[in-house]
Enzyme design. Structure first.
Site, short mmCIF file in Angstrom:
data_model
loop_
_atom_site.label_atom_id
_atom_site.label_comp_id
_atom_site.label_asym_id
_atom_site.label_seq_id
_atom_site.Cartn_x
_atom_site.Cartn_y
_atom_site.Cartn_z
N TYR A 12 66.93 -43.93 -119.76
CA TYR A 12 67.56 -42.60 -119.58
C TYR A 12 69.05 -42.64 -119.95
O TYR A 12 69.50 -41.93 -120.86
CB TYR A 12 67.34 -42.17 -118.13
CG TYR A 12 68.01 -40.89 -117.71
CD1 TYR A 12 68.03 -39.77 -118.55
CD2 TYR A 12 68.59 -40.79 -116.45
CE1 TYR A 12 68.63 -38.59 -118.14
CE2 TYR A 12 69.19 -39.61 -116.03
CZ TYR A 12 69.22 -38.52 -116.88
OH TYR A 12 69.82 -37.36 -116.47
N THR A 117 76.10 -49.87 -109.96
CA THR A 117 75.56 -48.76 -109.18
C THR A 117 76.35 -48.54 -107.89
O THR A 117 76.93 -49.48 -107.34
CB THR A 117 74.09 -49.07 -108.81
OG1 THR A 117 73.65 -48.13 -107.82
CG2 THR A 117 73.93 -50.45 -108.20
N TYR A 141 68.09 -53.90 -104.85
CA TYR A 141 68.59 -53.34 -106.11
C TYR A 141 70.13 -53.45 -106.17
O TYR A 141 70.70 -54.01 -107.10
CB TYR A 141 68.13 -51.88 -106.26
CG TYR A 141 68.81 -51.17 -107.40
CD1 TYR A 141 68.67 -51.61 -108.70
CD2 TYR A 141 69.60 -50.04 -107.16
CE1 TYR A 141 69.31 -50.97 -109.75
CE2 TYR A 141 70.24 -49.38 -108.20
CZ TYR A 141 70.09 -49.86 -109.49
OH TYR A 141 70.74 -49.22 -110.52
N LEU A 190 65.48 -36.48 -107.61
CA LEU A 190 65.42 -35.11 -107.08
C LEU A 190 65.29 -34.03 -108.16
O LEU A 190 64.38 -33.20 -108.09
CB LEU A 190 66.67 -34.84 -106.22
CG LEU A 190 66.72 -33.46 -105.57
CD1 LEU A 190 65.59 -33.31 -104.56
CD2 LEU A 190 68.07 -33.21 -104.91
N ILE A 207 61.86 -32.02 -98.98
CA ILE A 207 63.26 -32.24 -98.63
C ILE A 207 63.27 -33.40 -97.62
O ILE A 207 62.72 -33.26 -96.52
CB ILE A 207 63.88 -30.97 -98.01
CG1 ILE A 207 63.85 -29.83 -99.04
CG2 ILE A 207 65.30 -31.23 -97.50
CD1 ILE A 207 64.21 -28.46 -98.47
N ASP A 286 68.69 -43.70 -96.92
CA ASP A 286 69.48 -42.63 -97.53
C ASP A 286 70.73 -42.33 -96.70
O ASP A 286 70.62 -41.80 -95.59
CB ASP A 286 68.65 -41.34 -97.62
CG ASP A 286 67.98 -41.17 -98.95
OD1 ASP A 286 68.39 -41.83 -99.93
OD2 ASP A 286 67.03 -40.36 -99.02
N1 UDP Z 1 65.41 -36.26 -102.30
C1 UDP Z 1 64.61 -35.32 -101.65
N2 UDP Z 1 63.34 -35.16 -102.10
C2 UDP Z 1 62.81 -35.85 -103.14
C3 UDP Z 1 63.63 -36.78 -103.81
C4 UDP Z 1 64.94 -36.95 -103.37
O1 UDP Z 1 65.04 -34.68 -100.69
O2 UDP Z 1 61.62 -35.66 -103.47
C5 UDP Z 1 66.81 -36.44 -101.86
C6 UDP Z 1 67.14 -37.87 -101.47
O3 UDP Z 1 66.84 -38.08 -100.11
C7 UDP Z 1 68.62 -37.94 -101.77
C8 UDP Z 1 68.80 -36.97 -102.94
O4 UDP Z 1 67.65 -36.14 -102.95
O5 UDP Z 1 69.36 -37.45 -100.70
C9 UDP Z 1 68.90 -37.66 -104.28
O6 UDP Z 1 67.82 -38.57 -104.40
P1 UDP Z 1 67.47 -39.32 -105.73
O7 UDP Z 1 66.24 -40.15 -105.49
O8 UDP Z 1 67.42 -38.34 -106.86
O9 UDP Z 1 68.73 -40.26 -106.00
P2 UDP Z 1 69.44 -41.36 -105.05
O10 UDP Z 1 70.50 -40.62 -104.29
O11 UDP Z 1 68.40 -41.97 -104.20
O12 UDP Z 1 70.03 -42.31 -106.03
#
Ligand code: UDP
Length: 328
Positions: A12, A117, A141, A190, A207, A286
């Site tokens: 990506y 990261t 990771y 997300l 969510i 998270d």
């Molecule tokens: N998230 C969510 N539902 C989903 C996927 C992600 O609510 O189906 C939330 C996740 O808990 C985080 C935010 O969206 O707070 C971004 O998540 P993502 O996996 O895109 O990236 P990360 O922050 O984990 O790198």
């Protein structure tokens, strides 16, 4: 800068960086084992399918293309998978990167930009997070990437290699002409999940928790357009060549945070569709808020995000998903 070797250039962020190199008339040579990347995403004629641990292949690419700079993306990058399979992450990300860097340094490469990261910070209360925040990864990771930052610190010093590690926050969006975009399998991010729901390819968006200590109860993240992220690599590389970098590690984000609910609402406005949603339990690991302080990168390289307003991020992602509903 002659030719740049981009490992993971079919992924990506890597594929968008290859486009950015092309726009600046710099030759990009891609090495990717296509374990998660897509051949169709690679917009350079110089493509090698292979592994970064294949020293013979790496040496021959460097000699053939006269490589003097490397942008190293190739890695496994799923947090949940890293918790399930830590051995895989330390082997693929840490061990293989060490062997790759050893090979390229032996071959005389002196400029390295490494894809790190925000996961190196773990759960910090800092808002926004500066590069000086404590380094306490909460998953393999983040740890596997942090180990490489440390490797580069010592090895770079010994061999006089100029390097920068970019700690990304949430990469998002797609190329503005819609030719490449985000396509993970399985998808866990997300924005693609929201937009696939808008397309009717998923029943609903979950969510993950609405009881966080944030204004609307959902997690806040710093979404950075993938084109801005790509440009950040080239700004860092340019500054390495001109010896302008003041530090080795830089955050890449916008400094602005958006909640999960805000992302869904903005997507509903942009797609003009109702997106079915449901509140689920929190996802392990998270943090409530992750926002970058990336003033250092801006001050030291002149880089500035241009496309990272929510409108442009979601609009470009939506254009990609509507034209490529099944990905590449
Ligand atoms: N998230 C969510 N539902 C989903 C996927 C992600 O609510 O189906 C939330 C996740 O808990 C985080 C935010 O969206 O707070 C971004 O998540 P993502 O996996 O895109 O990236 P990360 O922050 O984990 O790198």
């Amino acid at each position: 800068m002659k030719s740049v070797l981009v490992t993971g250039g079919a992924g990506y962020i890597g594929s968008h960086t290859v486009l950015e190199l092309k726009n600046r008339n710099i030759t990009a040579v891609v090495l990717d084992n296509l374990s998660t990347g897509h051949r169709e995403a690679v917009h350079t004629p110089h493509f090698y399918e292979g592994d970064i641990s294949d020293c013979g292949l790496v040496k021959s690419i460097i000699r053939k293309h006269n490589i003097d700079a490397v942008i190293h993306f190739a890695a496994k990058s799923l947090v949940s998978e890293s918790i399930e399979k830590p051995e895989l992450y330390f082997r693929e990300n840490t061990i293989k990167s060490c062997s790759f860097f050893e090979t390229i340094i032996q071959e005389g490469v002196k400029h390295i930009v490494f894809s790190s990261t925000a996961a190196v910070y773990g759960i910090t209360g800092d808002k926004p997070i500066r590069e000086t925040a404590p380094l306490e990864p909460v998953n393999p990771y983040g740890e596997s990437k942090l180990m490489i930052e440390k490797y580069l610190h010592w090895v770079g010093k010994r061999h006089n290699v100029k390097w920068a590690a970019l700690r990304y926050f949430n990469a998002a969006g797609a190329a503005l002409d819609g030719i490449i975009g985000e396509d993970h399998n399985p998808e866990s991010h997300l924005i693609p999940l929201i937009l696939q729901t808008a397309l009717g390819r998923r029943e609903k968006i979950s969510i993950f928790g609405d009881d966080y200590p944030t204004p609307d109860g959902t997690c806040i993240r710093d979404y950075i357009h993938v084109l801005d992220l790509a440009a950040a690599h080239l700004s860092a590389l340019g500054a390495l060549y001109e010896d302008r970098l003041v530090q080795n590690v830089y955050n890449v984000g916008t400094g602005a945070g958006h909640s999960v609910k805000e992302m869904i609402e903005t997507s509903e406005t942009i797609t003009e569709r109702n997106i079915p949603k449901q509140t689920d339990k929190r996802r392990a690991g998270d943090p409530p808020v992750l926002v970058a302080d990336s003033r250092a990168l801006q001050e030291h390289t002149g880089w500035k995000p241009k496309y990272s307003d929510l409108q442009t991020i979601i609009q470009s992602a939506w254009a990609w998903h509507t034209t490529h509903p099944s990905g590449f």
